[in-house]
Design an enzyme around this catalytic site. Structure first.
Site, PDB file in Angstrom:
ATOM      1  N   SER A 222      -0.541  -4.228  -0.881  1.00  0.00           N
ATOM      2  CA  SER A 222      -1.962  -3.861  -0.826  1.00  0.00           C
ATOM      3  C   SER A 222      -2.536  -4.341   0.501  1.00  0.00           C
ATOM      4  O   SER A 222      -1.779  -4.570   1.459  1.00  0.00           O
ATOM      5  CB  SER A 222      -2.703  -4.466  -2.014  1.00  0.00           C
ATOM      6  OG  SER A 222      -3.999  -3.909  -2.119  1.00  0.00           O
ATOM      7  N   ASN A 223      -3.822  -4.500   0.611  1.00  0.00           N
ATOM      8  CA  ASN A 223      -4.456  -5.000   1.842  1.00  0.00           C
ATOM      9  C   ASN A 223      -5.709  -5.787   1.487  1.00  0.00           C
ATOM     10  O   ASN A 223      -6.057  -5.915   0.308  1.00  0.00           O
ATOM     11  CB  ASN A 223      -4.756  -3.835   2.800  1.00  0.00           C
ATOM     12  CG  ASN A 223      -5.672  -2.820   2.153  1.00  0.00           C
ATOM     13  OD1 ASN A 223      -6.799  -3.107   1.807  1.00  0.00           O
ATOM     14  ND2 ASN A 223      -5.160  -1.598   1.946  1.00  0.00           N
ATOM     15  N   ALA A 224      -6.374  -6.303   2.496  1.00  0.00           N
ATOM     16  CA  ALA A 224      -7.460  -7.274   2.276  1.00  0.00           C
ATOM     17  C   ALA A 224      -8.830  -6.634   2.010  1.00  0.00           C
ATOM     18  O   ALA A 224      -9.835  -7.341   1.937  1.00  0.00           O
ATOM     19  CB  ALA A 224      -7.551  -8.207   3.485  1.00  0.00           C
TER      20      ALA A 224
ATOM     21  N   ALA B  16      -9.585   1.728   1.707  1.00  0.00           N
ATOM     22  CA  ALA B  16      -8.497   1.276   2.586  1.00  0.00           C
ATOM     23  C   ALA B  16      -7.196   1.580   1.839  1.00  0.00           C
ATOM     24  O   ALA B  16      -6.627   0.726   1.167  1.00  0.00           O
ATOM     25  CB  ALA B  16      -8.637  -0.211   2.862  1.00  0.00           C
TER      26      ALA B  16
END
Ligand code: C5P
Length: 215
Positions: A21-23, A88
């Site tokens: 995943s991402n932030a 995102a």
């Protein structure tokens, strides 16, 4: 107007407990949804796992992966007059999801990755009178990369910002339009940026001339 907004990250599962995943926190997408609602628009919010409470929208569709997000967006986009792609989306997903939990091994492991579907580019192919706004988070060569994305994804407007925007209260951003115009916004709060983006969206939609909106 009826505005479809994507927000937050996606999760691409490796096995039943681990994911890529991402932030992203989803705060920008939630701020956009709140602003659009406050301005009298209908909102369809499609969001990944977010760290903020989404506002009450006409439709709220929680999703997990990029594939789920694509399904939710394609099922709803025809009902929208405009779309803001603030999610995102993870760029890669594991080529396969292993059931259960992969055992730890001595030494390294390698993971084969496939690219995820590009949601904005997919629905940008046939956008008709809809206005599409996207985001570009660029660590370097921002303008050039953002303009390439504006064209590749058929956006009317792309909002360029830097990784410093993740989780930050204040952010710098540049608005880059398909018309070739641009504007730099310095040190703006996410709510202010959201207000500005929705106002620009309204103007772009008015220019296209076929809004049957709620306002
Ligand atoms: O290519 P990049 O991820 O930087 O593009 C950013 C823009 O495209 C954002 O508006 C994002 O929501 C959208 N996007 C998408 N589907 C993807 C990747 C990005 O809709 N798979």
């Amino acid at each position: 107007m009826r505005i479809l907004i994507t927000a937050g990250p996606t999760r691409e599962f490796i096995d039943d407990v681990r994911f890529l995943s991402n932030a992203s926190t989803g705060r920008m997408g939630c701020a956009l949804a709140r602003t659009a609602l406050a301005k009298g628009h209908h909102v369809i919010l499609v969001h990944g796992p977010i760290a903020c409470e989404p506002p009450r929208c006409e439709k709220t569709i929680p999703v997990t992966s990029a594939e789920d997000m694509l399904d939710a967006v394609t099922a709803n986009i025809a009902d929208a007059d405009a779309a803001i792609m603030a999610a995102a989306v993870a760029d890669y997903r594991p080529a396969e999801r292993i059931p259960g939990k992969i055992k730890k091994q001595q030494g390294g492991q390698s993971l084969r990755l496939d690219t995820t579907p590009d949601i904005a580019a997919t629905v940008g192919l046939d956008k008709g009178e809809r206005v599409h706004v996207g985001f570009a988070l660029e660590a370097s060569d921002g303008r050039r990369n953002a303009l390439a994305k504006l064209r590749a994804k058929n956006f009317d407007l792309i909002v360029l910002n830097s990784p410093a925007a993740i989780g930050a209260d204040l952010t710098d951003a540049e608005l880059l339009y398909a018309s070739g115009e641009s504007e730099i916004l310095s040190n703006v709060a996410k709510d202010q940026l959201a207000e500005r983006i929705v106002t620009e969206l309204e103007t772009l939609k008015e220019k296209k001339g076929t809004c049957d909106g709620a306002r």
